[in-house]
Design a protein around this motif. Structure first.
Motif, PDB file in Angstrom:
ATOM      1  N   GLU A  40      29.032 -24.902  15.751  1.00 21.55           N
ATOM      2  CA  GLU A  40      27.707 -25.337  15.312  1.00 21.55           C
ATOM      3  C   GLU A  40      26.805 -25.734  16.470  1.00 21.55           C
ATOM      4  OE1 GLU A  40      26.921 -27.489  11.973  1.00 21.55           O
ATOM      5  OE2 GLU A  40      28.640 -26.771  10.828  1.00 21.55           O
ATOM      6  N   GLN A  41      27.376 -26.318  17.505  1.00 24.62           N
ATOM      7  CA  GLN A  41      26.577 -26.726  18.659  1.00 24.62           C
ATOM      8  C   GLN A  41      25.991 -25.503  19.371  1.00 24.62           C
ATOM      9  OE1 GLN A  41      28.686 -29.112  21.466  1.00 24.62           O
ATOM     10  NE2 GLN A  41      26.900 -29.444  22.766  1.00 24.62           N
ATOM     11  N   GLU A  42      26.786 -24.456  19.534  1.00 23.65           N
ATOM     12  CA  GLU A  42      26.297 -23.233  20.176  1.00 23.65           C
ATOM     13  C   GLU A  42      25.223 -22.560  19.320  1.00 23.65           C
ATOM     14  OE1 GLU A  42      30.222 -21.768  22.658  1.00 23.65           O
ATOM     15  OE2 GLU A  42      30.145 -21.405  20.492  1.00 23.65           O
ATOM     16  N   LEU A  43      25.423 -22.540  18.007  1.00 24.99           N
ATOM     17  CA  LEU A  43      24.428 -21.949  17.119  1.00 24.99           C
ATOM     18  C   LEU A  43      23.113 -22.723  17.181  1.00 24.99           C
ATOM     19  CD1 LEU A  43      26.671 -21.165  14.023  1.00 24.99           C
ATOM     20  CD2 LEU A  43      25.677 -19.517  15.617  1.00 24.99           C
ATOM     21  N   GLU A  44      23.202 -24.049  17.244  1.00 27.42           N
ATOM     22  CA  GLU A  44      21.999 -24.871  17.339  1.00 27.42           C
ATOM     23  C   GLU A  44      21.268 -24.633  18.661  1.00 27.42           C
ATOM     24  OE1 GLU A  44      20.862 -29.589  17.286  1.00 27.42           O
ATOM     25  OE2 GLU A  44      22.594 -28.910  16.131  1.00 27.42           O
ATOM     26  N   GLU A  45      22.019 -24.490  19.746  1.00 24.33           N
ATOM     27  CA  GLU A  45      21.405 -24.224  21.051  1.00 24.33           C
ATOM     28  C   GLU A  45      20.707 -22.858  21.054  1.00 24.33           C
ATOM     29  OE1 GLU A  45      22.696 -23.691  25.710  1.00 24.33           O
ATOM     30  OE2 GLU A  45      24.075 -24.687  24.342  1.00 24.33           O
ATOM     31  N   ILE A  46      21.332 -21.859  20.432  1.00 23.96           N
ATOM     32  CA  ILE A  46      20.713 -20.536  20.314  1.00 23.96           C
ATOM     33  C   ILE A  46      19.404 -20.642  19.542  1.00 23.96           C
ATOM     34  CG2 ILE A  46      20.953 -18.287  19.178  1.00 23.96           C
ATOM     35  CD1 ILE A  46      23.926 -18.365  19.978  1.00 23.96           C
ATOM     36  N   GLN A  47      19.425 -21.401  18.446  1.00 27.64           N
ATOM     37  CA  GLN A  47      18.232 -21.559  17.627  1.00 27.64           C
ATOM     38  C   GLN A  47      17.105 -22.232  18.416  1.00 27.64           C
ATOM     39  OE1 GLN A  47      18.802 -24.006  14.193  1.00 27.64           O
ATOM     40  NE2 GLN A  47      16.726 -23.703  13.434  1.00 27.64           N
ATOM     41  N   ILE A  48      17.423 -23.241  19.181  1.00 27.29           N
ATOM     42  CA  ILE A  48      16.408 -23.961  19.961  1.00 27.29           C
ATOM     43  C   ILE A  48      15.775 -23.037  20.998  1.00 27.29           C
ATOM     44  CG2 ILE A  48      16.085 -25.780  21.691  1.00 27.29           C
ATOM     45  CD1 ILE A  48      18.193 -27.412  20.078  1.00 27.29           C
ATOM     46  N   ILE A  49      16.595 -22.300  21.723  1.00 28.18           N
ATOM     47  CA  ILE A  49      16.076 -21.420  22.777  1.00 28.18           C
ATOM     48  C   ILE A  49      15.239 -20.290  22.178  1.00 28.18           C
ATOM     49  CG2 ILE A  49      16.731 -19.822  24.609  1.00 28.18           C
ATOM     50  CD1 ILE A  49      19.165 -21.644  25.144  1.00 28.18           C
ATOM     51  N   VAL A  50      15.669 -19.728  21.060  1.00 24.00           N
ATOM     52  CA  VAL A  50      14.907 -18.657  20.405  1.00 24.00           C
ATOM     53  C   VAL A  50      13.560 -19.186  19.929  1.00 24.00           C
ATOM     54  CG1 VAL A  50      14.832 -17.181  18.347  1.00 24.00           C
ATOM     55  CG2 VAL A  50      16.879 -17.232  19.764  1.00 24.00           C
ATOM     56  N   MET A  51      13.535 -20.359  19.345  1.00 15.25           N
ATOM     57  CA  MET A  51      12.275 -20.924  18.863  1.00 15.25           C
ATOM     58  C   MET A  51      11.338 -21.283  20.015  1.00 15.25           C
ATOM     59  SD  MET A  51      12.570 -20.394  15.755  1.00 15.25           S
ATOM     60  CE  MET A  51      11.078 -21.109  15.132  1.00 15.25           C
ATOM     61  N   GLU A  52      11.886 -21.734  21.152  1.00 13.10           N
ATOM     62  CA  GLU A  52      11.060 -22.000  22.335  1.00 13.10           C
ATOM     63  C   GLU A  52      10.418 -20.709  22.832  1.00 13.10           C
ATOM     64  OE1 GLU A  52      13.527 -23.857  25.256  1.00 13.10           O
ATOM     65  OE2 GLU A  52      13.410 -25.823  24.325  1.00 13.10           O
ATOM     66  N   SER A  53      11.190 -19.621  22.854  1.00  9.49           N
ATOM     67  CA  SER A  53      10.653 -18.336  23.276  1.00  9.49           C
ATOM     68  C   SER A  53       9.555 -17.861  22.330  1.00  9.49           C
ATOM     69  CB  SER A  53      11.767 -17.290  23.351  1.00  9.49           C
ATOM     70  OG  SER A  53      11.240 -16.023  23.666  1.00  9.49           O
ATOM     71  N   LEU A  54       9.742 -18.106  21.044  1.00 11.70           N
ATOM     72  CA  LEU A  54       8.755 -17.705  20.049  1.00 11.70           C
ATOM     73  C   LEU A  54       7.464 -18.513  20.196  1.00 11.70           C
ATOM     74  CD1 LEU A  54       8.012 -16.107  17.469  1.00 11.70           C
ATOM     75  CD2 LEU A  54       9.077 -17.943  16.168  1.00 11.70           C
ATOM     76  N   GLN A  55       7.583 -19.827  20.353  1.00 13.75           N
ATOM     77  CA  GLN A  55       6.407 -20.692  20.404  1.00 13.75           C
ATOM     78  C   GLN A  55       5.651 -20.614  21.727  1.00 13.75           C
ATOM     79  OE1 GLN A  55       7.904 -24.568  19.434  1.00 13.75           O
ATOM     80  NE2 GLN A  55       7.977 -24.145  17.245  1.00 13.75           N
TER      81      GLN A  55
END
Length: 109
Positions: A40-55
């Motif tokens: 879950e920690q790795e999935l959350e980190e992936i989500q954060i980085i993807v959303m930063e790239s999007l925003q």
């Protein structure tokens, strides 16, 4: 002086095309790797980085796994579609679609 056919007499004379394909498939299968299991920690980190790239339109490097092989792509996230569970990713002016389930890691560039 003896003149023989040299290498010509050893080239494929004993291998049928089916055997050559089978040997190639065996070599390909031996290079395959298992898909890593993400916690879950790795999935959350992936989500954060993807959303930063999007925003913030920041470039990231996405590693995906498909049929036993890893592929690396560097670009910017264009959209995240949670209905189709895919990301539209812009790589060198080309837009590609990546399934979220195929992503194994994401890094900031």
């Amino acid at each position: 002086m003896i003149r023989d056919r040299g290498k010509m007499k050893w080239q494929g004379a004993f291998f049928m095309p089916e055997h050559v394909k089978l040997l190639g498939d065996i070599q390909t299968d031996s290079n395959k790797q298992a898909k890593p299991q993400l916690d879950e920690q790795e999935l959350e980190e992936i989500q954060i980085i993807v959303m930063e790239s999007l925003q913030y339109t920041l470039p990231i490097k996405i590693t995906t796994w498909k049929n036993g092989f890893f592929k690396h792509s560097t670009g910017i996230v264009d959209t995240v579609d949670m209905v189709k569970m895919q990301i539209r990713f812009e790589v060198n002016e080309e837009k590609i679609y990546i399934l979220i389930e195929d992503i194994t890691s994401v890094e900031r560039v």
